[in-house]
Design a protein around this motif. Structure first.
Motif, PDB file in Angstrom:
ATOM      1  N   GLU A 144      -3.867  -8.983   2.798  1.00  0.00           N
ATOM      2  CA  GLU A 144      -4.053  -7.637   4.018  1.00  0.00           C
ATOM      3  C   GLU A 144      -2.979  -8.212   4.916  1.00  0.00           C
ATOM      4  O   GLU A 144      -1.949  -6.900   5.773  1.00  0.00           O
ATOM      5  CB  GLU A 144      -5.826  -7.720   5.738  1.00  0.00           C
ATOM      6  CG  GLU A 144      -5.500  -7.199   6.436  1.00  0.00           C
ATOM      7  CD  GLU A 144      -6.949  -7.725   7.603  1.00  0.00           C
ATOM      8  OE1 GLU A 144      -6.680  -6.634   8.598  1.00  0.00           O
ATOM      9  OE2 GLU A 144      -7.431  -8.433   6.847  1.00  0.00           O
ATOM     10  N   LEU A 145      -2.675  -9.865   5.477  1.00  0.00           N
ATOM     11  CA  LEU A 145      -1.306 -10.244   5.885  1.00  0.00           C
ATOM     12  C   LEU A 145      -0.207  -9.678   5.023  1.00  0.00           C
ATOM     13  O   LEU A 145       0.623  -8.413   5.688  1.00  0.00           O
ATOM     14  CB  LEU A 145      -1.627 -11.682   5.992  1.00  0.00           C
ATOM     15  CG  LEU A 145      -0.286 -12.660   5.968  1.00  0.00           C
ATOM     16  CD1 LEU A 145      -0.965 -12.410   8.043  1.00  0.00           C
ATOM     17  CD2 LEU A 145      -0.486 -13.495   6.347  1.00  0.00           C
ATOM     18  N   GLU A 146      -0.176  -9.635   3.934  1.00  0.00           N
ATOM     19  CA  GLU A 146       0.610  -8.846   3.623  1.00  0.00           C
ATOM     20  C   GLU A 146       1.005  -7.133   3.755  1.00  0.00           C
ATOM     21  O   GLU A 146       2.043  -6.588   4.311  1.00  0.00           O
ATOM     22  CB  GLU A 146       0.935  -8.832   1.808  1.00  0.00           C
ATOM     23  CG  GLU A 146       1.144  -9.966   1.394  1.00  0.00           C
ATOM     24  CD  GLU A 146       2.483 -10.613   2.141  1.00  0.00           C
ATOM     25  OE1 GLU A 146       3.757 -10.014   2.088  1.00  0.00           O
ATOM     26  OE2 GLU A 146       2.666 -11.628   2.440  1.00  0.00           O
ATOM     27  N   HIS A 147      -0.326  -6.315   3.839  1.00  0.00           N
ATOM     28  CA  HIS A 147       0.034  -5.164   4.115  1.00  0.00           C
ATOM     29  C   HIS A 147       0.285  -5.400   5.777  1.00  0.00           C
ATOM     30  O   HIS A 147       1.472  -3.946   5.384  1.00  0.00           O
ATOM     31  CB  HIS A 147      -1.567  -4.103   3.828  1.00  0.00           C
ATOM     32  CG  HIS A 147      -1.981  -3.132   4.672  1.00  0.00           C
ATOM     33  ND1 HIS A 147      -1.106  -2.100   3.837  1.00  0.00           N
ATOM     34  CD2 HIS A 147      -2.320  -2.544   5.225  1.00  0.00           C
ATOM     35  CE1 HIS A 147      -1.808  -0.928   4.476  1.00  0.00           C
ATOM     36  NE2 HIS A 147      -2.681  -1.239   5.082  1.00  0.00           N
ATOM     37  N   LEU A 148      -0.426  -5.742   6.549  1.00  0.00           N
ATOM     38  CA  LEU A 148       0.088  -5.101   7.465  1.00  0.00           C
ATOM     39  C   LEU A 148       1.918  -6.068   8.021  1.00  0.00           C
ATOM     40  O   LEU A 148       2.441  -5.736   8.544  1.00  0.00           O
ATOM     41  CB  LEU A 148      -0.681  -6.759   8.862  1.00  0.00           C
ATOM     42  CG  LEU A 148      -2.157  -6.125   8.535  1.00  0.00           C
ATOM     43  CD1 LEU A 148      -3.122  -7.270   9.385  1.00  0.00           C
ATOM     44  CD2 LEU A 148      -2.391  -5.165   9.624  1.00  0.00           C
ATOM     45  N   ARG A 149       2.002  -7.288   7.301  1.00  0.00           N
ATOM     46  CA  ARG A 149       3.766  -7.185   7.438  1.00  0.00           C
ATOM     47  C   ARG A 149       4.757  -6.251   6.703  1.00  0.00           C
ATOM     48  O   ARG A 149       5.736  -6.053   7.862  1.00  0.00           O
ATOM     49  CB  ARG A 149       4.087  -8.584   6.424  1.00  0.00           C
ATOM     50  CG  ARG A 149       3.387  -9.865   6.967  1.00  0.00           C
ATOM     51  CD  ARG A 149       3.863 -11.019   6.458  1.00  0.00           C
ATOM     52  NE  ARG A 149       3.700 -12.117   6.999  1.00  0.00           N
ATOM     53  CZ  ARG A 149       3.161 -12.964   5.895  1.00  0.00           C
ATOM     54  NH1 ARG A 149       3.361 -13.269   5.114  1.00  0.00           N
ATOM     55  NH2 ARG A 149       3.125 -13.930   7.005  1.00  0.00           N
TER      56      ARG A 149
END
Length: 72
Positions: free
Chosen positions: A16-21
């Motif tokens: 999720e963190l990578e997607h949001l970044r």
């Protein structure tokens, strides 16, 4: 957070963190492109900036969940 994050939860949060970044970077590009056009819709730019702030808050929250608590 007092409980340790399980490995499955950690992997999910990392994804999720990578997607949001990526979405945050995409918004940067979109905002810059609209500003570069000059005759950009200010309301649209404000909406994109607001979405970017919401993403930033979520990013900080997830990063906090992934960072282990250090007791000094």
């Amino acid at each position: 957070m007092t409980d340790k994050v399980s490995e499955a939860d950690r992997a999910s949060l990392q994804a999720e963190l990578e997607h949001l970044r990526q979405e945050h970077r995409d918004l940067d590009v979109a905002i810059e492109a609209l500003l570069h056009l000059g005759a950009a819709d200010q309301l649209q730019i404000q909406r994109l900036k607001k979405r970017k702030l919401i993403l930033r808050d979520r990013l900080f929250f997830i990063e906090d969940q992934l960072t282990p608590d250090i007791i000094a």
